[in-house]
Design a protein around this motif. Structure first.
Motif, PDB file in Angstrom:
ATOM      1  N   CYS A 177       1.715  -0.897  -7.260  1.00 62.64           N
ATOM      2  CA  CYS A 177       1.210  -0.027  -6.202  1.00 62.64           C
ATOM      3  C   CYS A 177       1.431   1.441  -6.562  1.00 62.64           C
ATOM      4  CB  CYS A 177       1.914  -0.386  -4.904  1.00 62.64           C
ATOM      5  SG  CYS A 177       1.434   0.619  -3.489  1.00 62.64           S
ATOM      6  N   SER A 188      -2.666   0.660  -4.145  1.00 61.48           N
ATOM      7  CA  SER A 188      -2.349  -0.630  -3.525  1.00 61.48           C
ATOM      8  C   SER A 188      -2.181  -1.707  -4.582  1.00 61.48           C
ATOM      9  CB  SER A 188      -3.441  -1.039  -2.530  1.00 61.48           C
ATOM     10  OG  SER A 188      -4.655  -1.303  -3.196  1.00 61.48           O
ATOM     11  N   HIS A 189      -1.582  -2.802  -4.160  1.00 63.57           N
ATOM     12  CA  HIS A 189      -1.380  -3.965  -5.012  1.00 63.57           C
ATOM     13  C   HIS A 189      -1.470  -5.196  -4.126  1.00 63.57           C
ATOM     14  CE1 HIS A 189       0.436  -6.404  -8.287  1.00 63.57           C
ATOM     15  NE2 HIS A 189       1.015  -7.056  -7.288  1.00 63.57           N
ATOM     16  N   LYS A 226       0.833  -1.193   0.000  1.00 61.90           N
ATOM     17  CA  LYS A 226       0.000   0.000   0.000  1.00 61.90           C
ATOM     18  C   LYS A 226       0.870   1.246   0.000  1.00 61.90           C
ATOM     19  CE  LYS A 226      -3.907   2.147   2.408  1.00 61.90           C
ATOM     20  NZ  LYS A 226      -4.887   2.000   3.508  1.00 61.90           N
TER      21      LYS A 226
END
Length: 529
Positions: free
Chosen positions: A66, A40-41, A25
């Motif tokens: 992200c 985010s990712h 994040k």
């Protein structure tokens, strides 16, 4: 809108990136330290050859994804491109083992905090130092490699944590914030550096099997606010391969997720505490002084400013809850209902408030991995119930939430009962507390202490490391981290506090008696499945 766009274009911002267990994040903050954009990712660890790990390729794929999501959010909200950042900080899961050779090549797959196969090393070092060395600490991983006679030790040149690794690649500097460093090796509170007595003891113990002195292997230690390099051209391209992000951002010392949780909840002062609940769950209490004796359930680390902290760390937190929520969402979809994940969690969590206060004869263990506090080297998620118990959604969900808090309660009992540590209030943050008033209320019952959740709780550690980045550039001369948080960042912040409910406290106590009695069932499951 125009003021924020101007702040972004002029680089009057701070960026915090945290690599958590299931999500990377990024939070961009403006001049008043509030979040103005988020990206985010999602990612997940892998269990490879009985080791929990993430590949370094996944690290950079996740960071780039992200940052790209953050840049899109900046464009959508503020109508400008994210090209310049004033200050930058990196945080990540603490502990673990990232060992590199002299050519900066990784020697073994990243061994994360989740691995509990370092029991022999942990026990030997704890006895040698007279200081609790948990399974997940970097020094335990290193010494376990010594005990195992691993070939790579002859080529080892330096060790770091995940946050330290990313910071190194972005800035070129191999340093750590003192809080993250305290999860690699014990810190001498008086000097703010690694404990020299214990360094010498380890060097004698590992003589002839580790080629360098331990002090040469470990990253340099820095307190919050110190200069820790700047974002290099190479680092900017690692974050943003499009070439839009410019180098030069001032970087703060990289920190662990425990330290950023303390910052995000304004609990770096003595006699304050916070609880972070995500994939793992842990409590951090800033102590007035040393504990009376060593406790295997309690780790001693530091705040980002270097003050002594008692840490109750549980490997297993909300992951099993997430799995059950996924199952219910799948069922809803099969019925033809739209199963928005946020709605699913909110519905399930709120149902728990109507469940039997003592769990109604239901029992659950959320152990996806081993749990050192209960002396289990592996985990098996379990749900069981007594004959004649009432299996309904409300009590089922209360039991699952209780299970996520139960191991934490065991560790907190050591501090609150054996050590008489007093707290006026605990602050809570993390995904478990997104549904307002549910996990917060049950946590207050579990530890019989008021639990506060603040406006920043939903942004968590990524916001915390952004604040530490801002502290690096915006503090006044001589200003402490505690003063910066209290007088600047949290001035006027809203807090929602849940007081312990007597019926919930009594119910959780009854649940805990059954939970402890049922631990042999969990242990048997690890041996027979």
């Amino acid at each position: 809108m125009a003021d924020l766009r101007e702040a972004i274009d002029q680089g009057r911002t701070a960026l915090g990136i945290e690599l958590g267990s299931t999500r990377i994040k990024a939070v961009l903050t403006g001049p008043d330290h509030t979040a103005i954009a988020v990206g985010s990712h999602d990612w997940e660890n892998q269990f490879v050859d009985r080791t929990w790990t993430y590949s370094l390729e996944a690290v950079w794929e996740g960071l780039q994804g992200c940052f790209a999501a953050l840049a899109l959010d900046v464009r959508a909200k503020h109508g400008t491109e994210l090209r310049t950042i004033g200050a930058l900080g990196v945080s990540a899961m603490m502990h673990g083992y990232l060992a590199f050779d002299g050519d900066d090549e990784l020697l073994t797959p990243f061994r994360t905090w989740r691995n509990t196969n370092t029991g022999d090393a942990s026990e030997a070092l704890s006895e040698l130092f007279g200081y609790n060395i948990p399974h997940r600490w970097s020094i335990a991983h290193l010494y376990q490699a010594v005990l195992n006679g691993e070939e790579h030790l002859g080529r080892i040149a330096h060790l770091t944590t995940l946050a330290g690794y990313v910071h190194w690649k972005l800035s070129g500097r191999q340093v750590l914030g003192v809080g993250d460093a305290s999860g690699m090796f014990p810190i001498d509170i008086a000097t703010g550096g690694y404990d020299t007595r214990m360094l010498g003891q380890f060097d004698e113990l590992a003589a002839g099997r580790v080629p360098l002195k331990l002090a040469e292997l470990l990253p340099a230690v820095l307190p919050a606010g110190e200069a820790a390099g700047t974002l290099t051209e190479e680092g900017a391209r690692l974050l943003d391969p499009t070439g839009g992000l410019q180098p030069g951002a001032a970087m703060c010392p990289p920190e662990g997720d425990a330290g950023t949780g303390m910052v995000a909840t304004n609990s770096v002062a003595r006699r304050t505490g916070n609880i972070s609940a995500g994939t793992s769950i842990f409590a951090m209490i800033v102590l007035d002084g040393e504990l009376s004796r060593r406790h295997p359930e309690i780790d001693l680390v530091t705040t980002p400013a270097g003050d002594l902290v008692a840490m109750v760390h549980c490997n297993n937190g909300a992951s099993e809850l997430n799995s059950w929520a996924g199952l219910f969402a799948e069922f809803a979809t099969a019925l033809g209902a739209k199963a928005d994940s946020n709605a699913v969690f909110e519905t399930l969590f709120k149902a728990a408030l109507d469940g039997a206060p003592d769990g109604g004869g239901l029992m659950a263990f959320n152990y996806l991995s081993g749990e050192p506090i209960t002396k289990l080297h592996e985990g098996r998620p379990l749900f069981l119930r007594e004959p004649g118990s009432s299996l309904n959604l409300a009590t089922f969900m209360r039991t699952q939430l209780y299970s996520a808090l139960a191991t934490l309660r065991i560790g907190m009992d050591v501090l609150q009962k054996a050590e008489s540590v007093q707290l006026d209030r605990m602050f809570a943050h993390g995904g478990l507390f997104k549904t307002e008033g549910v996990a917060q209320r049950l946590l207050a019952a579990a530890i019989d202490t008021p639990v506060a959740v603040g406006d920043s709780a939903s942004e968590g550690g990524a916001w915390g490391i952004a604040v530490l980045a801002a502290f690096r550039t915006a503090r006044t001369p001589g200003q402490s981290l505690d003063a910066f948080l209290t007088d600047v960042v949290f001035a006027g912040a809203r807090l929602d506090t849940a007081e312990p409910d007597a019926a919930d406290v009594e119910g959780f106590n009854a649940f805990m008696r059954r939970y402890v009695a049922a631990l042999p069932v969990e242990e048997a499951a690890t041996r027979h499945s």
